[in-house]
Structure formats: structure tokens, C-alpha cells
Design a protein around this motif. Sequence first.
Motif, PDB file in Angstrom:
ATOM      1  N   UNK A  92      77.203   8.555  -3.043  1.00 21.21           N
ATOM      2  CA  UNK A  92      77.886   8.599  -5.060  1.00 21.21           C
ATOM      3  C   UNK A  92      76.082   8.099  -5.603  1.00 21.21           C
ATOM      4  N   UNK A  93      76.457   8.210  -6.113  1.00 17.71           N
ATOM      5  CA  UNK A  93      75.466   7.905  -6.943  1.00 17.71           C
ATOM      6  C   UNK A  93      74.802   6.591  -7.030  1.00 17.71           C
ATOM      7  N   UNK A 161      91.038  13.807  -3.668  1.00 13.49           N
ATOM      8  CA  UNK A 161      90.357  15.810  -4.046  1.00 13.49           C
ATOM      9  C   UNK A 161      90.457  16.889  -4.582  1.00 13.49           C
ATOM     10  N   UNK A 162      89.720  17.568  -4.881  1.00 11.75           N
ATOM     11  CA  UNK A 162      89.778  18.317  -5.644  1.00 11.75           C
ATOM     12  C   UNK A 162      89.223  19.688  -5.880  1.00 11.75           C
ATOM     13  N   UNK A 163      88.831  20.664  -6.506  1.00 17.01           N
ATOM     14  CA  UNK A 163      88.452  21.892  -5.660  1.00 17.01           C
ATOM     15  C   UNK A 163      87.775  22.756  -7.104  1.00 17.01           C
ATOM     16  N   UNK A 178      86.617   9.708  -8.885  1.00 20.34           N
ATOM     17  CA  UNK A 178      86.710   9.473  -8.652  1.00 20.34           C
ATOM     18  C   UNK A 178      87.832   9.212 -10.536  1.00 20.34           C
ATOM     19  N   UNK A 179      88.869   8.783 -10.138  1.00 20.24           N
ATOM     20  CA  UNK A 179      89.934   8.418 -11.137  1.00 20.24           C
ATOM     21  C   UNK A 179      90.282   7.266 -11.376  1.00 20.24           C
ATOM     22  N   UNK A 217      81.954  11.810  -7.438  1.00 22.61           N
ATOM     23  CA  UNK A 217      80.280  11.751  -6.093  1.00 22.61           C
ATOM     24  C   UNK A 217      80.268  12.964  -5.691  1.00 22.61           C
ATOM     25  N   UNK A 218      78.627  12.539  -5.095  1.00 18.97           N
ATOM     26  CA  UNK A 218      77.785  13.198  -4.462  1.00 18.97           C
ATOM     27  C   UNK A 218      77.170  14.245  -4.942  1.00 18.97           C
ATOM     28  N   UNK A 219      77.577  15.590  -4.011  1.00 20.51           N
ATOM     29  CA  UNK A 219      77.139  16.833  -4.917  1.00 20.51           C
ATOM     30  C   UNK A 219      77.853  17.724  -4.829  1.00 20.51           C
TER      31      UNK A 219
END
Length: 378
Positions: A92-93, A161-163, A178-179, A217-219
Motif C-alpha cells: 500500500x501507499x 480483486x479485479x483485473x 479498496x472499496x 493498492x500497490x503497483x
Amino acid sequence: MPTIETDEHKALRSAVAALGKRHGPGADPDHLWSEAGKLGYLGVNLPEAHGGGGGGIAELSIVLEELGAAGCPLLMLVVSPAICGTVIARFGTDAQRREWLPGLSDGTRRMAFGITEPDAGSNSHRITTTARRDQDTGGWILNGRKVFISGVDIADATLIVGRTEDARTGRLKPCLFIVPRDTEGFTRRPIDMELNAAEKQFELALDDVRLPADALVGDEDAGLLQLFAGLNPERIMTAAFAIGMGRHALGKAVAYARDRTVWNAPIGAHQAIAHPLAQAHIDLELARLMMQKAAALYDAGDDLGAGEAANMAKYAAGEACVKAVDQAVHTLGGNGLTREYGLARLITASRVARIAPVSREMILNYVSHQSLGLPKSY
């Protein structure tokens, strides 16, 4: 790799066991969660800089196992601090860490995890929930469905988790978002379960869910690395959940076998009763050793080694738990099905460790392909 617990681990185990004993079976999960958070047990794996204990999954697995052994497991430990907290702490940032980790550590905030889909099951490569850039705001638009997601109603947000589409290859790659619970277009429907658990299961719908850019979240290009940073702890913690439940059932059976007298002798004196209980104890102890190995590898940063060990630990613990519960019920006979002894509800609950978050058959696939190098049939 140590197989004997440190003094710190023994002290943690003793303290959590005392907390579990104070609450016991039938405890109010919200009250237990709150007290465990205040005592620092929920965030033992999270960074000290953000309110956590600075430990790892090894410490958090002790917390869940001991609460389970006391008959009051907190399933959201698998999800909130283990999966979501770990992913945010690692990827996370700074802003996401400041916003979420203190609350996840002290129990004032919870986060659910949404990966499973109706048509994807354990195959994360077939996830159809998509995220595309919102050209107007620079944020994200999510669409998709999720199923069997735990605790969404009590979580402040869900890590979905999406794509997204890779700009270079055009292929879809996994990303995490994050929803918040009340986001427009993010709806939930409870699933009618016969499982007796404090945490409810939900089917989720994401219909043009609009999120800001910093919901990612993240890269964006990290893909599976970030996903499995959460899935390996999930498997380790499921093993802890199963071992704790198995110990709880075995403890009840042993106590009954000591006290129940037939033909002038405790039934535990008969090898037909004693040997299966001894075998159940051995199986649970062996499963714990593999769980400890998996946790040690993960906490040491060996994600590849932890992946194999975490799957093996989850498999071994699930099998040991089911056998322990079944033998406990058989030891008590008719009493094993009464509310007084509280074992009958574990017959269903113990199966969770066999089928979730990944089925025993998929673990056997993983081991046969990844560990043994055998070819795939799919």
C-alpha cells in the motif's frame, strides 16, 4: 528453521488462551474482537509504526489457533489483519497504511476480502471482475460479481480483486482495490447458509462502481505478486483455524473419555477409544509443524517456499480437523449430538477447512504440478 516456540511465542499463546477461556464457546464475537484489539492481539503481524505488534503471520496464527482451541475462533482474523493488513502493509501507499493499518491493528476497523466468483472458483486466472480507467476523473470503474465473501456487513471496506488491461500486451492482469462498504453501485446479498458461524457470507455485485485513483493498492503492474502476498497468509491462517477447532473438539472428547465410566472403568481406558484420540492428537501436532514452517518461510520473505508449505499446511490441518471432530463425536456417542457438548455444530464447521479458501483437490493439483513436476490435465 526452529521447531520449538520461543519464550515470546509461548507467552503469547498463554495470554490468548486465557482470553479465549474468559469468553469461551458462544462468546459475543464483537466483544471478543474489541477486547482482542485493545490487548494488541489483532495486529501482532502489522508494523509497529502503524500500531501493530511488529511480528508476523507466525504470531497471528497463534492468536487464531488459541481462540479456536477455546471454542471462540474469530474467522475475520483470516481476512482483516492477515490478508488485507498484510497486503496494505507490503504494497500500500503511505496514505493507505496511515488510513487503514492502525484501525486494523486495534480492531476499530475491519476489511473483507473479495476474490471468489461464481464462475471462477479457485481459478484466479478466470476472474471476470474488471477495472477500467475513468477517463473523466482518472479513477477506476469496477464491474463484476463475487460470491462467498465473509463479513462484508461488518467490514468498513472490501479489498476487491479485479483485473485491468495491460497496455502493452492487452492481457488482463489482477489488481487490488479498496472499496468502502457504502460505495454507490456496490451491493451485497446474504447467502442462506446452514453453517453456524458469526460471520455471514455474501454475494457481491459491482455495477459501475466508481473509485478514486488512490483506491488501487500497490503497483498496477505487480499482478500475481501482490495477490499471493495475501493468499499465502490466508492458507496459513485457515490451518490455524482448523488446528484450533480440532484441539477444541479433541479436548472435549478426552475429558469425556476420562470421566465416562462403563463396566467399572473410564471408556478412555479402552484402546478402541484411546487410540483414535491419540491419532487425532498426532495429526493435529503434525499439521501445526507444517503451519509453523509455512509461517516462518513467509515471515522470512520466501514467498515461493511459503506457497508450497502454506498449501500443505492448509491441507494437513483441514484433514486433521475433520478427523478430530468426527472422532470426538463418536467418542461421546449420542451426547456428541447434543447442544450441551457443542460438538455437532463442528461437524459442518470443520468442513470449511477442507473446502475453503481452496479445495483439497486444488492443493493436490498444486503439489503434483509445482512440487513433483507432474504434467497438468487442464
